[in-house]
Every structure is written in C-alpha cells, then in structure tokens.
Design a protein around this motif. Structure first.
Motif, short mmCIF file in Angstrom:
data_model
loop_
_atom_site.label_atom_id
_atom_site.label_comp_id
_atom_site.label_asym_id
_atom_site.label_seq_id
_atom_site.Cartn_x
_atom_site.Cartn_y
_atom_site.Cartn_z
N MET A 2 0.82 -1.20 0.00
CA MET A 2 0.00 0.00 0.00
C MET A 2 0.86 1.26 0.00
SD MET A 2 -2.99 1.30 -0.10
CE MET A 2 -4.09 -0.06 0.34
N ALA A 3 1.96 1.22 0.81
CA ALA A 3 2.85 2.38 0.86
C ALA A 3 3.51 2.62 -0.50
CB ALA A 3 3.92 2.16 1.94
N PHE A 4 3.85 1.53 -1.21
CA PHE A 4 4.46 1.65 -2.53
C PHE A 4 3.49 2.31 -3.52
CE2 PHE A 4 5.33 -0.23 -6.76
CZ PHE A 4 6.61 0.27 -6.95
N ILE A 8 3.80 5.96 -5.45
CA ILE A 8 3.70 6.16 -6.90
C ILE A 8 2.66 7.22 -7.23
CG2 ILE A 8 3.00 5.07 -9.07
CD1 ILE A 8 4.30 2.52 -8.11
N LEU A 9 1.49 7.12 -6.57
CA LEU A 9 0.43 8.11 -6.82
C LEU A 9 0.89 9.51 -6.40
CD1 LEU A 9 -2.71 6.10 -5.66
CD2 LEU A 9 -2.03 6.64 -8.00
N ASP A 10 1.62 9.58 -5.29
CA ASP A 10 2.13 10.88 -4.83
C ASP A 10 3.12 11.47 -5.83
OD1 ASP A 10 2.45 12.90 -2.66
OD2 ASP A 10 4.52 12.19 -2.73
N GLU A 11 3.95 10.59 -6.41
CA GLU A 11 4.93 11.04 -7.41
C GLU A 11 4.23 11.51 -8.68
OE1 GLU A 11 9.07 11.61 -8.17
OE2 GLU A 11 7.91 11.12 -6.38
N ILE A 12 3.21 10.76 -9.12
CA ILE A 12 2.46 11.16 -10.32
C ILE A 12 1.76 12.50 -10.09
CG2 ILE A 12 0.51 10.55 -11.81
CD1 ILE A 12 1.23 7.61 -11.37
#
Length: 260
Positions: A2-4, A8-12
């Motif tokens: 979930m953290a991964f 990724i969503l935070d980076e996008i």
C-alpha cells in the motif's frame, strides 16, 4: 504494498502539479526568450550526433528485420515502404526518445539537482525572482522544442540507415528503396510519428526538470535523481507509446468508418 502504491500516486500527482505550474508560468509570466534559445542551441548541438546515430541504426535494424521474411515472397521492392512505415509509427520515436532521455534527461536532472542541493535555486527565490520562471521554464521549453526537432531529424536519418543497409546486404538500390515509400507510408503514419515525438519530448522535459528541481540529500540525492529520471522517463515513454498507438488506431478506424 500500500505504501508503494501511495508513493507512486504521490509522485504522479507531484509531477502533474509541477507540469501545470510550468504551463501556467509560460502563459502568465514573461518568458526569458534569450535563455530559451540558449537551451535550444545547447540541447540541439550536444544531442544531434547521438540522435542521428540512433536514428540511422534504428532504420538499419528495421530494414534487416523486414528483408529476410519478404525476400521469401519476392517482394524486396517493398522493403523501403515497410521499414519506413514501421520506423515512423512505432519503433523510431520510442527508441530515439530513449537515447535522448539517457543524455538530455540525465544531464538536466543532474544540473538542476546540483543547483538545488547547493541552494542556488533558493538564492534565486531570496532575490525576489521565481525559480520556475527563471530556471525551469527556459530548460523545459528548450528541451521540448529541441527534442521534437531532434526526434524528427532522427526519423529522417532512419530512412538513410534503412537505405544504406538495404543496398549493402539486400542489393536494393536507393531509387528502388524509396520508390514504394509513398505507397505504404501514409500521411497518417508521418503525423503519428510526429505526435509521438512531441508527446515524448513533453514527458522527458517534465520528468527531468521535476526530478532535478525536487532533489534532496546532497550529492547522493543528485545521483538518485539522475537514476530516477532515467527509469521513470523510459517507463512513461513506453506507457505513452501504448496510449498514443491505441488512440491513433481508434482515430484511423473512425476516419475509415466516416469515409465508408
């Protein structure tokens, strides 16, 4: 896991917000035209040999790949058209963009990352200037404009590469190689390649400037930003290649359906 996924969503999300900030700066604030031309010249001169060589060998590879199967059908005369069509629409833009991401993307990310960790970007802000306007926008536009023309030049070089290999290994003259290119390579193929080149240029410029601008952690952080730029750019280029190919096929089918 979930953290991964959240990472990724935070980076996008951060990348898209950064792109929106750049676009709004381009249309709202005054552009540093001289600095943009400096960046275009810098990227074009430094990257043209790499792009030209990549384009030449991409065309040569496609010619070799198509020559063997179509020789069995006695259709070597169509080699130029087939190799050029495949290069323009699919393989060429993606492989050439990979070469540019490894050179232009890594260099820009390292340059901006170094400016970030040595607090040069903070110094610009302390002087009352906007770092996005002063530093990021000229590099972003310089990369997008020069990368688009470099990718287009690379596609042109791919034709010469295919022609040279066809003449050397299949005995096809340059005139015979070029003759059937207009028959198989439709304007939509050329337009598709140019649109992909522009999309890949925007992806490359956005990711390398974002990774460099958000670098933290000193010299090790700069190294991580460069690696992250290379990996992220290649993954995004593959994804966007699939998306633009899918969208292109939908448009082609729609046009054919309208004409019928």
């Amino acid at each position: 896991m979930m953290a991964f996924a959240v990472g990724i969503l935070d980076e996008i999300g951060g990348t898209l917000i950064f792109l929106r900030t750049i676009v709004s700066t381009v249309f709202v604030k005054k552009l540093k035209v001289h600095e943009i031309f400096v960046q275009i010249w810098k990227v074009s001169i430094e990257s043209f040999p790499t792009t030209a060589m990549a384009g030449f060998f991409v065309g040569a590879i496609m010619a070799v790949q198509f020559a063997m199967p179509i020789r069995e059908f006695g259709a070597l005369g169509f080699l130029g058209g087939l190799a050029t069509s495949a290069t323009f629409r699919e393989v060429g833009p993606m492989l050439i963009a990979f070469m540019l991401s490894g050179k232009v993307g890594a260099y820009t990310s390292a340059e901006l990352g170094t400016m970030r960790v040595t607090e040069q970007i903070d110094a610009v802000r302390c002087l009352g200037a906007d770092p996005i306007q002063e530093i990021i926008v000229p590099r972003f536009l310089g990369i997008v404009i020069s990368s688009f023309f470099l990718l287009a030049a690379g596609l042109m070089m791919s034709v010469f590469g295919g022609m040279a290999l066809a003449q050397a290994f299949a005995g096809i003259s340059a005139e015979e190689y070029i003759r059937h290119i207009p028959t198989i390579v439709h304007p939509i193929s050329i337009l598709s390649g140019l649109i992909k080149s522009l999309v890949f240029a925007v992806v490359l410029a956005t990711i390398c400037t974002y990774k460099g601008y958000t670098t933290t952690g000193g010299a090790k952080g700069v190294g991580r930003a460069v690696v992250a730029t290379a990996v992220t750019t290649m993954i995004c280029i593959v994804v966007m290649d699939w998306f633009t190919s899918f969208l292109g096929e939908v448009l082609i089918q729609a046009i054919r359906g309208y004409r019928s």
